[in-house]
Design a protein around this motif. Structure first.
Motif, PDB file in Angstrom:
ATOM      1  N   ASN A 155       0.823  -1.207   0.000  1.00 26.14           N
ATOM      2  CA  ASN A 155       0.000   0.000   0.000  1.00 26.14           C
ATOM      3  C   ASN A 155       0.860   1.262   0.000  1.00 26.14           C
ATOM      4  O   ASN A 155       2.086   1.200   0.139  1.00 26.14           O
ATOM      5  N   SER A 156       0.185   2.413  -0.114  1.00 24.95           N
ATOM      6  CA  SER A 156       0.890   3.687  -0.237  1.00 24.95           C
ATOM      7  C   SER A 156       1.689   4.036   1.013  1.00 24.95           C
ATOM      8  O   SER A 156       2.770   4.625   0.926  1.00 24.95           O
ATOM      9  N   ALA A 157       1.169   3.667   2.183  1.00 23.12           N
ATOM     10  CA  ALA A 157       1.871   3.981   3.435  1.00 23.12           C
ATOM     11  C   ALA A 157       3.223   3.271   3.486  1.00 23.12           C
ATOM     12  O   ALA A 157       4.222   3.846   3.926  1.00 23.12           O
ATOM     13  N   VAL A 158       3.267   2.028   3.027  1.00 21.65           N
ATOM     14  CA  VAL A 158       4.508   1.262   3.033  1.00 21.65           C
ATOM     15  C   VAL A 158       5.510   1.876   2.057  1.00 21.65           C
ATOM     16  O   VAL A 158       6.690   2.062   2.381  1.00 21.65           O
ATOM     17  N   VAL A 159       5.050   2.200   0.859  1.00 26.10           N
ATOM     18  CA  VAL A 159       5.939   2.800  -0.145  1.00 26.10           C
ATOM     19  C   VAL A 159       6.474   4.128   0.355  1.00 26.10           C
ATOM     20  O   VAL A 159       7.658   4.446   0.189  1.00 26.10           O
ATOM     21  N   ARG A 160       5.610   4.924   0.993  1.00 27.27           N
ATOM     22  CA  ARG A 160       6.044   6.214   1.523  1.00 27.27           C
ATOM     23  C   ARG A 160       7.124   6.040   2.587  1.00 27.27           C
ATOM     24  O   ARG A 160       8.101   6.784   2.614  1.00 27.27           O
ATOM     25  N   LYS A 161       6.966   5.035   3.452  1.00 34.15           N
ATOM     26  CA  LYS A 161       7.969   4.773   4.481  1.00 34.15           C
ATOM     27  C   LYS A 161       9.292   4.328   3.860  1.00 34.15           C
ATOM     28  O   LYS A 161      10.378   4.718   4.309  1.00 34.15           O
ATOM     29  N   LEU A 162       9.209   3.494   2.838  1.00 33.36           N
ATOM     30  CA  LEU A 162      10.430   3.040   2.155  1.00 33.36           C
ATOM     31  C   LEU A 162      11.185   4.222   1.560  1.00 33.36           C
ATOM     32  O   LEU A 162      12.420   4.269   1.583  1.00 33.36           O
ATOM     33  N   ILE A 163      10.416   5.188   1.052  1.00 34.51           N
ATOM     34  CA  ILE A 163      11.027   6.392   0.476  1.00 34.51           C
ATOM     35  C   ILE A 163      11.605   7.276   1.578  1.00 34.51           C
ATOM     36  O   ILE A 163      12.748   7.733   1.498  1.00 34.51           O
ATOM     37  N   GLN A 226      14.722  -8.471   6.643  1.00 34.53           N
ATOM     38  CA  GLN A 226      15.780  -7.460   6.575  1.00 34.53           C
ATOM     39  C   GLN A 226      15.223  -6.079   6.905  1.00 34.53           C
ATOM     40  O   GLN A 226      15.888  -5.251   7.507  1.00 34.53           O
ATOM     41  N   ILE A 227      13.976  -5.821   6.470  1.00 37.51           N
ATOM     42  CA  ILE A 227      13.278  -4.579   6.817  1.00 37.51           C
ATOM     43  C   ILE A 227      12.042  -4.993   7.609  1.00 37.51           C
ATOM     44  O   ILE A 227      11.176  -5.710   7.104  1.00 37.51           O
ATOM     45  N   ARG A 228      11.971  -4.543   8.830  1.00 35.48           N
ATOM     46  CA  ARG A 228      10.905  -5.013   9.719  1.00 35.48           C
ATOM     47  C   ARG A 228       9.585  -4.272   9.517  1.00 35.48           C
ATOM     48  O   ARG A 228       9.568  -3.119   9.099  1.00 35.48           O
ATOM     49  N   ARG A 229       8.518  -4.983   9.839  1.00 31.20           N
ATOM     50  CA  ARG A 229       7.177  -4.411   9.751  1.00 31.20           C
ATOM     51  C   ARG A 229       7.056  -3.154  10.611  1.00 31.20           C
ATOM     52  O   ARG A 229       6.381  -2.203  10.242  1.00 31.20           O
ATOM     53  N   GLU A 230       7.725  -3.133  11.758  1.00 30.72           N
ATOM     54  CA  GLU A 230       7.659  -1.976  12.654  1.00 30.72           C
ATOM     55  C   GLU A 230       8.265  -0.727  12.019  1.00 30.72           C
ATOM     56  O   GLU A 230       7.927   0.390  12.385  1.00 30.72           O
ATOM     57  N   GLU A 231       9.143  -0.916  11.055  1.00 28.62           N
ATOM     58  CA  GLU A 231       9.809   0.214  10.408  1.00 28.62           C
ATOM     59  C   GLU A 231       8.956   0.845   9.312  1.00 28.62           C
ATOM     60  O   GLU A 231       8.808   2.069   9.255  1.00 28.62           O
TER      61      GLU A 231
END
Length: 245
Positions: A155-163, A226-231
């Motif tokens: 979803n968009s929230a995940v992509v935004r966090k990755l960015i 490698q990248i946690r859900r909490e992040e």
């Protein structure tokens, strides 16, 4: 004291020179456009390093500019709707005067016109359709955050966090639709990220194994994301780790 003979060309230019208030009339340009021409370096003052004299311009330099501007220009008595002056082209295409002048002076436009009933700079005509085509940005090699959501099944929230956290890099380009700045992700960067990281939902689609079973097997092997859900709101595993199951 100075050499009068050596200085005679400069003195002649200065005597025949035009002040800023005279330049706009000579070029047939408004005050704002004349300033844009100066600021963009299209016309240059005689003494650019002397602020108190930077308003004096050589007449021959202005003539050269106009000659270059109207080289190959087609005389036009009655412009059609697609033929407009620079000022209107800027508004219609949402670009800058400098961009259009670079196209004209660089001979990058197939058509340039000259109104018969106008003088100087204001007489210059370009086709809106051609300028729009030449200044349109390109999305080649880039993708949007929205498209990334679909590719990575998130979803968009995940992509935004990755960015935001720097896992995905963005760059700003000119939108090909409205020429406004838009943030995009280069496809090469996205592919590099996906080559190393994968969500359980992506893994499920490629392996045919339910994501809960995949997670159970990974946990049994002691493999952590490698990248946690909490992040970021979703867990990303190394693709190399998934190969172990």
């Amino acid at each position: 004291m100075f050499d009068a003979v050596a200085a005679s060309p400069t003195l002649a230019d200065a005597a025949d020179g035009l002040f800023m208030t005279e330049v706009k009339e000579y070029l047939g340009a408004g005050r704002v456009q004349t300033k844009l021409l100066v600021d963009g370096g299209f016309i240059k003052p005689m003494f650019p390093k002397r602020p108190e004299l930077d308003h004096l311009f050589r007449r021959r330099d202005l003539d050269t500019f106009l000659t270059r501007l109207f080289a190959d220009a087609v005389p036009v008595a009655e412009p059609d709707e697609d033929m407009v002056d620079i000022q209107r082209a800027v508004k219609k295409v949402c670009c800058s005067t400098a961009e259009i002048l670079d196209l004209v002076l660089g001979r990058k436009l197939a058509w340039v016109g000259r109104r018969r009933d106008a003088h100087g700079f204001s007489a210059l005509l370009v086709r809106v359709s051609e300028v729009r085509d030449r200044t349109r940005g390109s999305m080649d090699g880039c993708t949007t955050a929205r498209a990334v959501e679909k590719v990575m099944r998130t979803n968009s929230a995940v992509v935004r966090k990755l960015i935001d956290l720097g896992f995905l890099q963005t760059t700003t380009i000119v939108s090909p639709l409205n020429r406004c700045p838009v943030n995009v992700i280069r496809e090469a960067d996205l592919e590099a990220f996906r080559a190393e990281h994968v969500t359980l939902f992506e893994a499920m689609a490629t392996t045919g194994i339910h994501f809960r079973q995949i997670q159970k097997r990974l946990t049994a092997l002691g493999i952590e994301p490698q990248i946690r859900r909490e992040e970021v709101g979703a867990a990303f595993y190394r693709r190399s780790d998934l190969a172990r199951i």
